[in-house]
Motif scaffolding. Structure first.
Motif, PDB file in Angstrom:
ATOM      1  N   VAL A 125      38.609  52.852  51.334  1.00 51.93           N
ATOM      2  CA  VAL A 125      39.710  52.824  52.302  1.00 51.93           C
ATOM      3  C   VAL A 125      39.267  53.503  53.589  1.00 51.93           C
ATOM      4  CG1 VAL A 125      42.046  53.622  52.822  1.00 51.93           C
ATOM      5  CG2 VAL A 125      41.504  52.755  50.532  1.00 51.93           C
ATOM      6  N   ALA A 126      39.282  52.743  54.684  1.00 53.29           N
ATOM      7  CA  ALA A 126      38.996  53.299  55.998  1.00 53.29           C
ATOM      8  C   ALA A 126      40.312  53.669  56.669  1.00 53.29           C
ATOM      9  CB  ALA A 126      38.248  52.271  56.855  1.00 53.29           C
ATOM     10  N   THR A 127      40.460  54.930  57.039  1.00 50.53           N
ATOM     11  CA  THR A 127      41.696  55.369  57.687  1.00 50.53           C
ATOM     12  C   THR A 127      41.473  56.637  58.486  1.00 50.53           C
ATOM     13  OG1 THR A 127      44.052  55.861  57.348  1.00 50.53           O
ATOM     14  CG2 THR A 127      42.501  56.721  55.697  1.00 50.53           C
ATOM     15  N   THR A 128      42.205  56.752  59.578  1.00 45.63           N
ATOM     16  CA  THR A 128      42.251  57.980  60.371  1.00 45.63           C
ATOM     17  C   THR A 128      43.573  58.691  60.147  1.00 45.63           C
ATOM     18  OG1 THR A 128      40.928  56.847  62.037  1.00 45.63           O
ATOM     19  CG2 THR A 128      41.940  58.889  62.728  1.00 45.63           C
TER      20      THR A 128
ATOM     21  N   PRO B  57      44.435  65.010  48.459  1.00 46.59           N
ATOM     22  CA  PRO B  57      43.196  64.253  48.261  1.00 46.59           C
ATOM     23  C   PRO B  57      43.131  63.031  49.158  1.00 46.59           C
ATOM     24  CG  PRO B  57      44.782  63.637  46.587  1.00 46.59           C
ATOM     25  CD  PRO B  57      45.438  64.720  47.404  1.00 46.59           C
ATOM     26  N   GLY B  58      42.058  62.275  49.017  1.00 47.75           N
ATOM     27  CA  GLY B  58      41.906  61.045  49.764  1.00 47.75           C
ATOM     28  C   GLY B  58      42.980  60.030  49.403  1.00 47.75           C
ATOM     29  N   THR B  59      43.158  59.065  50.277  1.00 42.23           N
ATOM     30  CA  THR B  59      44.169  58.025  50.067  1.00 42.23           C
ATOM     31  C   THR B  59      43.706  56.990  49.048  1.00 42.23           C
ATOM     32  OG1 THR B  59      44.999  58.343  52.324  1.00 42.23           O
ATOM     33  CG2 THR B  59      45.521  56.243  51.270  1.00 42.23           C
ATOM     34  N   ALA B  60      42.407  56.725  48.980  1.00 39.47           N
ATOM     35  CA  ALA B  60      41.884  55.631  48.163  1.00 39.47           C
ATOM     36  C   ALA B  60      42.213  55.746  46.669  1.00 39.47           C
ATOM     37  CB  ALA B  60      40.382  55.498  48.356  1.00 39.47           C
ATOM     38  N   PRO B  61      42.062  56.915  46.033  1.00 38.68           N
ATOM     39  CA  PRO B  61      42.367  56.971  44.600  1.00 38.68           C
ATOM     40  C   PRO B  61      43.807  56.580  44.269  1.00 38.68           C
ATOM     41  CG  PRO B  61      41.056  58.868  45.231  1.00 38.68           C
ATOM     42  CD  PRO B  61      41.459  58.189  46.498  1.00 38.68           C
ATOM     43  N   ARG B  62      44.749  57.012  45.091  1.00 36.78           N
ATOM     44  CA  ARG B  62      46.152  56.667  44.845  1.00 36.78           C
ATOM     45  C   ARG B  62      46.390  55.183  45.093  1.00 36.78           C
ATOM     46  NH1 ARG B  62      50.427  56.766  41.826  1.00 36.78           N
ATOM     47  NH2 ARG B  62      52.407  56.709  42.950  1.00 36.78           N
ATOM     48  N   VAL B  63      45.763  54.631  46.129  1.00 32.36           N
ATOM     49  CA  VAL B  63      45.880  53.194  46.390  1.00 32.36           C
ATOM     50  C   VAL B  63      45.335  52.408  45.206  1.00 32.36           C
ATOM     51  CG1 VAL B  63      44.988  51.298  47.820  1.00 32.36           C
ATOM     52  CG2 VAL B  63      45.851  53.374  48.905  1.00 32.36           C
ATOM     53  N   ALA B  64      44.174  52.821  44.701  1.00 33.00           N
ATOM     54  CA  ALA B  64      43.585  52.149  43.546  1.00 33.00           C
ATOM     55  C   ALA B  64      44.519  52.205  42.342  1.00 33.00           C
ATOM     56  CB  ALA B  64      42.235  52.780  43.212  1.00 33.00           C
ATOM     57  N   SER B  65      45.099  53.365  42.088  1.00 33.86           N
ATOM     58  CA  SER B  65      45.989  53.526  40.953  1.00 33.86           C
ATOM     59  C   SER B  65      47.210  52.622  41.082  1.00 33.86           C
ATOM     60  CB  SER B  65      46.421  54.986  40.846  1.00 33.86           C
ATOM     61  OG  SER B  65      47.283  55.179  39.746  1.00 33.86           O
ATOM     62  N   ARG B  66      47.796  52.573  42.268  1.00 36.10           N
ATOM     63  CA  ARG B  66      48.988  51.738  42.481  1.00 36.10           C
ATOM     64  C   ARG B  66      48.672  50.259  42.352  1.00 36.10           C
ATOM     65  NH1 ARG B  66      51.621  53.900  47.945  1.00 36.10           N
ATOM     66  NH2 ARG B  66      53.016  52.113  47.547  1.00 36.10           N
ATOM     67  N   LEU B  67      47.423  49.883  42.552  1.00 35.63           N
ATOM     68  CA  LEU B  67      47.015  48.491  42.410  1.00 35.63           C
ATOM     69  C   LEU B  67      46.541  48.172  40.987  1.00 35.63           C
ATOM     70  CD1 LEU B  67      45.108  48.000  45.784  1.00 35.63           C
ATOM     71  CD2 LEU B  67      47.252  46.894  45.107  1.00 35.63           C
TER      72      LEU B  67
ATOM     73  N   ALA C  27      28.282  49.100  41.833  1.00 37.41           N
ATOM     74  CA  ALA C  27      29.496  48.298  41.673  1.00 37.41           C
ATOM     75  C   ALA C  27      29.127  46.827  41.806  1.00 37.41           C
ATOM     76  CB  ALA C  27      30.533  48.677  42.732  1.00 37.41           C
ATOM     77  N   ASP C  28      29.851  45.970  41.098  1.00 40.91           N
ATOM     78  CA  ASP C  28      29.623  44.540  41.250  1.00 40.91           C
ATOM     79  C   ASP C  28      30.684  43.881  42.107  1.00 40.91           C
ATOM     80  OD1 ASP C  28      31.827  44.543  39.605  1.00 40.91           O
ATOM     81  OD2 ASP C  28      30.881  43.465  37.947  1.00 40.91           O
ATOM     82  N   SER C  29      31.666  44.684  42.549  1.00 40.53           N
ATOM     83  CA  SER C  29      32.744  44.167  43.387  1.00 40.53           C
ATOM     84  C   SER C  29      33.436  45.347  44.063  1.00 40.53           C
ATOM     85  CB  SER C  29      33.747  43.365  42.550  1.00 40.53           C
ATOM     86  OG  SER C  29      34.240  44.160  41.481  1.00 40.53           O
ATOM     87  N   ALA C  30      34.118  45.056  45.162  1.00 40.30           N
ATOM     88  CA  ALA C  30      34.787  46.131  45.898  1.00 40.30           C
ATOM     89  C   ALA C  30      35.961  45.579  46.684  1.00 40.30           C
ATOM     90  CB  ALA C  30      33.808  46.823  46.850  1.00 40.30           C
ATOM     91  N   LEU C  31      36.990  46.387  46.774  1.00 32.88           N
ATOM     92  CA  LEU C  31      38.122  46.138  47.665  1.00 32.88           C
ATOM     93  C   LEU C  31      37.964  47.074  48.848  1.00 32.88           C
ATOM     94  CD1 LEU C  31      40.957  44.922  48.299  1.00 32.88           C
ATOM     95  CD2 LEU C  31      41.918  46.807  46.943  1.00 32.88           C
ATOM     96  N   VAL C  32      37.840  46.503  50.049  1.00 33.21           N
ATOM     97  CA  VAL C  32      37.658  47.297  51.266  1.00 33.21           C
ATOM     98  C   VAL C  32      38.906  47.145  52.120  1.00 33.21           C
ATOM     99  CG1 VAL C  32      36.212  47.720  53.280  1.00 33.21           C
ATOM    100  CG2 VAL C  32      35.177  46.891  51.160  1.00 33.21           C
ATOM    101  N   ILE C  33      39.533  48.274  52.438  1.00 32.64           N
ATOM    102  CA  ILE C  33      40.807  48.267  53.153  1.00 32.64           C
ATOM    103  C   ILE C  33      40.683  49.105  54.420  1.00 32.64           C
ATOM    104  CG2 ILE C  33      43.270  48.795  53.032  1.00 32.64           C
ATOM    105  CD1 ILE C  33      43.032  48.734  49.973  1.00 32.64           C
ATOM    106  N   GLY C  34      41.197  48.581  55.523  1.00 36.07           N
ATOM    107  CA  GLY C  34      41.401  49.370  56.731  1.00 36.07           C
ATOM    108  C   GLY C  34      42.893  49.562  56.909  1.00 36.07           C
TER     109      GLY C  34
END
Length: 352
Positions: free
Chosen positions: A82-85, A92-102, A135-142
């Motif tokens: 997750v790219a974010t300003t 903590p970072g935003t990415a772990p929670r985003v991953a969990s919610r998804l 990793a064999d795959s990734a979700l990239v979010i801005g």
């Protein structure tokens, strides 16, 4: 030349999210003491979308990520970047929670902070994870909600809108449509004060100032404009060289949406026809790390990105940071997924 045995990162899904509230220049005119037409002439922006109270960058990221995953028919990915300003929390970072919610709780998850160049940097991080076999795959979010970080009376506030965009990458071959070329990334920390938010960090807390540092995002517009054109052009040339392309080979430039005049000047510097430089800034403003993936989603839905198009992505942001990469646009079928739940999103812009 890249080793044929090293996996490439192949784009297989795109999604985006804009908050439902749209703010026109007319709504800002009295507060900023500027006419709506002045704002448009200076920036190319007529509208921007902003979050309602209670909506966060993470909410936007989840909606965009869900859409990208649905289009890619990816029930799972190995990494979320997750790219974010404007993270939901400093820690903590935003990415772990985003991953969990998804539903991706077992995925590696991390944030990338490179301001408006964040999405290109995040692509580079994901590309490295896939190339290394991590990793064999990734979700990239801005994702960004910088409307919450600009001073209401600062004319700079007219530039920023909120939103999120996402892509799904999978391991594949470099000859495939959708395979990312080399991610050219660079920085110059001596320019950190040109785009900065001073309050809230250890620099402020360690100094124990009697008066807190400025809590708002500030930028020095003229110098940022000059350097954005210069560095985006240099990174673009390097990415084109790595791909073995000449500027005239480029069918579409997808630049960070900072200012319509920057986009026009960038195309001129690269000797690429102006109509090949895609833009949606008029309708969404500067969405920082989210601007490139939002534009990718909007452009393919509008038919401005077609399979086989040679595409250049390039961005510039605070840090200073900048970067570029290339890909041949793959065949994608836009998802019929409708947004529901925590945040309401629109996936296209209106000219009405």
């Amino acid at each position: 030349m890249r080793d044929r045995g090293v996996p490439a990162s192949v784009l297989v899904g795109v999604g985006s999210c804009l908050p439902s509230r749209r703010v026109a220049n007319e709504e800002l005119a009295e507060r900023l003491g500027r006419s709506p037409e002045w704002m448009f002439q200076r920036s190319g922006i007529r509208f921007r979308h902003v979050v309602e109270p209670g909506t966060t960058s993470g909410d936007l990221a989840v909606a965009a990520g869900r859409e990208a995953l649905a289009e890619a028919a990816a029930g799972d990915v190995a990494a979320v970047v997750v790219a974010t300003t404007s993270p939901d929390r400093p820690c903590p970072g935003t990415a772990p929670r985003v991953a969990s919610r998804l539903g991706l709780a077992g995925a590696a998850a991390l944030d990338v902070q490179a301001v408006c160049a964040g999405f290109v940097y995040a692509l580079g991080v994901a590309q490295g994870l896939i190339a290394a076999g991590t990793a064999d795959s990734a979700l990239v979010i801005g994702t960004d909600a910088l409307s919450l970080s600009v001073a209401p009376d600062d004319p700079t506030s007219m530039l920023f809108g909120d939103g999120a965009g996402a892509v799904v990458l999978r391991s594949g071959h470099r000859e495939e449509p959708g395979a990312l070329g080399r991610c050219v990334l660079d920085s110059d920390g001596d320019g950190r004060d040109l785009i900065t938010l001073r309050g809230g960090g250890t620099e402020e807390r360690s100094a124990a100032r009697a008066v807190p540092a400025d809590p708002y995002l500030r930028l020095q517009g003229r110098e940022v404009f000059r350097r954005a054109v210069e560095h985006m052009a240099s990174a673009s040339r390097a990415a084109l060289d790595a791909a073995g392309w000449k500027p005239q080979d480029v069918d579409r430039i997808v630049p960070h949406q900072a200012n319509a005049r920057i986009t026009a000047m960038l195309a001129e510097r690269l000797s690429v026809a102006a109509d090949r430089a895609l833009a949606n800034i008029e309708h969404v403003g500067n969405t920082s790390a989210a601007s490139i993936p939002i534009l990718l989603d909007h452009a393919r839905r509008a038919g401005d990105l077609q399979p086989g198009h040679r595409v250049l992505l390039t961005a510039f942001g605070g840090g200073l940071t900048w970067g570029a990469t290339t890909l041949v646009w793959p065949h994608l079928t836009p998802s019929s997924l409708t947004h529901s739940g925590e945040t309401t999103c629109t996936t296209s812009w209106s000219t009405s």
